[in-house]
Enzyme design. Structure first.
Site, mmCIF file in Angstrom:
data_model
loop_
_atom_site.group_PDB
_atom_site.id
_atom_site.type_symbol
_atom_site.label_atom_id
_atom_site.label_comp_id
_atom_site.label_asym_id
_atom_site.label_seq_id
_atom_site.Cartn_x
_atom_site.Cartn_y
_atom_site.Cartn_z
ATOM 1 N N ALA A 155 -3.586 -6.269 1.240
ATOM 2 C CA ALA A 155 -4.727 -6.248 2.161
ATOM 3 C C ALA A 155 -4.995 -4.828 2.636
ATOM 4 O O ALA A 155 -5.604 -4.614 3.689
ATOM 5 C CB ALA A 155 -4.481 -7.173 3.344
ATOM 6 N N SER A 156 -4.519 -3.859 1.878
ATOM 7 C CA SER A 156 -4.792 -2.446 2.144
ATOM 8 C C SER A 156 -4.475 -2.058 3.584
ATOM 9 O O SER A 156 -3.363 -2.205 4.040
ATOM 10 C CB SER A 156 -6.246 -2.115 1.782
ATOM 11 O OG SER A 156 -6.509 -2.457 0.441
ATOM 12 N N HIS A 157 -5.500 -1.612 4.315
ATOM 13 C CA HIS A 157 -5.319 -1.064 5.652
ATOM 14 C C HIS A 157 -5.455 -2.104 6.753
ATOM 15 O O HIS A 157 -5.400 -1.765 7.938
ATOM 16 C CB HIS A 157 -6.361 0.030 5.891
ATOM 17 C CG HIS A 157 -7.772 -0.483 5.772
ATOM 18 N ND1 HIS A 157 -8.370 -0.678 4.546
ATOM 19 C CD2 HIS A 157 -8.669 -0.866 6.700
ATOM 20 C CE1 HIS A 157 -9.590 -1.154 4.747
ATOM 21 N NE2 HIS A 157 -9.797 -1.280 6.042
ATOM 22 N N LYS A 166 -6.829 -9.158 -4.845
ATOM 23 C CA LYS A 166 -7.841 -8.349 -5.516
ATOM 24 C C LYS A 166 -7.718 -8.493 -7.033
ATOM 25 O O LYS A 166 -6.610 -8.537 -7.569
ATOM 26 C CB LYS A 166 -7.690 -6.871 -5.120
ATOM 27 C CG LYS A 166 -7.916 -6.618 -3.635
ATOM 28 C CD LYS A 166 -7.779 -5.147 -3.299
ATOM 29 C CE LYS A 166 -8.004 -4.899 -1.816
ATOM 30 N NZ LYS A 166 -7.863 -3.456 -1.465
#
Length: 261
Positions: A155-157, A166
């Site tokens: 979920a990246s950042h 993704k």
């Protein structure tokens, strides 16, 4: 009511009916039901979790981890993977396989397993890394192994209570038209939960669709060697440039060593 209840009925049914379906149907596991029982007197929380389905779009999935149609959980991840599998099969590229990576977020390893076993149940080989990896390693593995796609659980950042899913395509980049639209349409078309396939790891491995980690991790090591080659070269350039910037030799040596490592 069985697992064949239509997923899109979330919009037509009230959120309480959907909550009760998850709470009562045998399709959902005991831990999920236990989590839902804990919020049975909190109608606001129930509404937030069940008023819609977690959206799958060009960025894949992203949401708060938890039980419910509007949450990241094994059921939303499995449904997304089934849509991806359906699209791949329609394209006739299932023999190429799919690489899977994941980060250090909560539930990332579990979601990676869920995705891999869903692919395996659909006859698509899943090359899953044995431990967390950065996104560039997934991109490299997709291209090096000749996979048709890649899945990255991250979920990246976003805040720690989030996770995401993704999709990458055979060029190693996140999917773009027409593939993003095609996969999204397949995910949205799933109305019967009983069509979402899965299997156990032993069966998937025996069938050759969930291979040991060795192939993908060997690819990862080759990627590291390529990366280190460029890093060392870059370090030499730094070493040549730093004196011209007026920095002392010990600082240059320390910084170069860090770059090489």
């Amino acid at each position: 009511m069985g697992a064949d209840r239509r997923g899109k009925e979330v919009e037509r049914m009230g959120y309480m009916e959907e909550f009760n379906f998850w709470l009562q149907d045998d399709y959902f596991d005991g831990d999920t039901k236990k989590e839902l029982l804990a919020i049975r007197n909190n109608e606001g929380e129930i509404e937030e979790r069940f008023y819609k389905e977690l959206e799958f779009g060009t960025g894949g999935l992203r949401g708060v981890i938890g039980a419910g149609t509007n949450r990241m959980n094994i059921y939303t991840v499995r449904k997304a993977t089934q849509g991806l599998a359906n699209y791949i099969i329609k394209q006739g590229t299932q023999k190429q396989g799919v690489a899977i990576a994941y980060d250090s977020r909560r539930m990332s390893p579990e979601f990676a397993d869920v995705a891999g076993l869903c692919l395996a149940a659909n006859g698509i080989k899943a090359y899953k890394f044995e431990s967390l990896r950065p996104t560039p390693e997934l991109s490299f593995a997709v291209r090096e192994l000749g996979c048709v796609a890649g899945i990255n659980i991250t979920a990246s950042h976003n805040p720690p209570e989030y996770n995401g899913y993704k999709v990458y395509w055979e060029d190693g980049a996140q999917f773009t038209p027409p593939h993003d639209k095609g996969v999204t349409e397949e995910v949205l078309a799933i109305e019967d939960l009983s069509t979402v396939k899965t299997t156990d790891e032993a069966s998937a491995t025996a069938a050759g669709f969930f291979p040991p980690h060795r192939p993908v991790d060997q690819v990862s090591m080759r990627g590291h060697r390529v990366q280190n080659k460029y890093t060392i070269n870059f370090g030499k350039k730094i070493e040549e440039a730093m004196p011209r910037a007026g920095l002392a030799a010990p600082i240059i040596e320390l910084h170069t060593k860090r770059l090489v490592v």
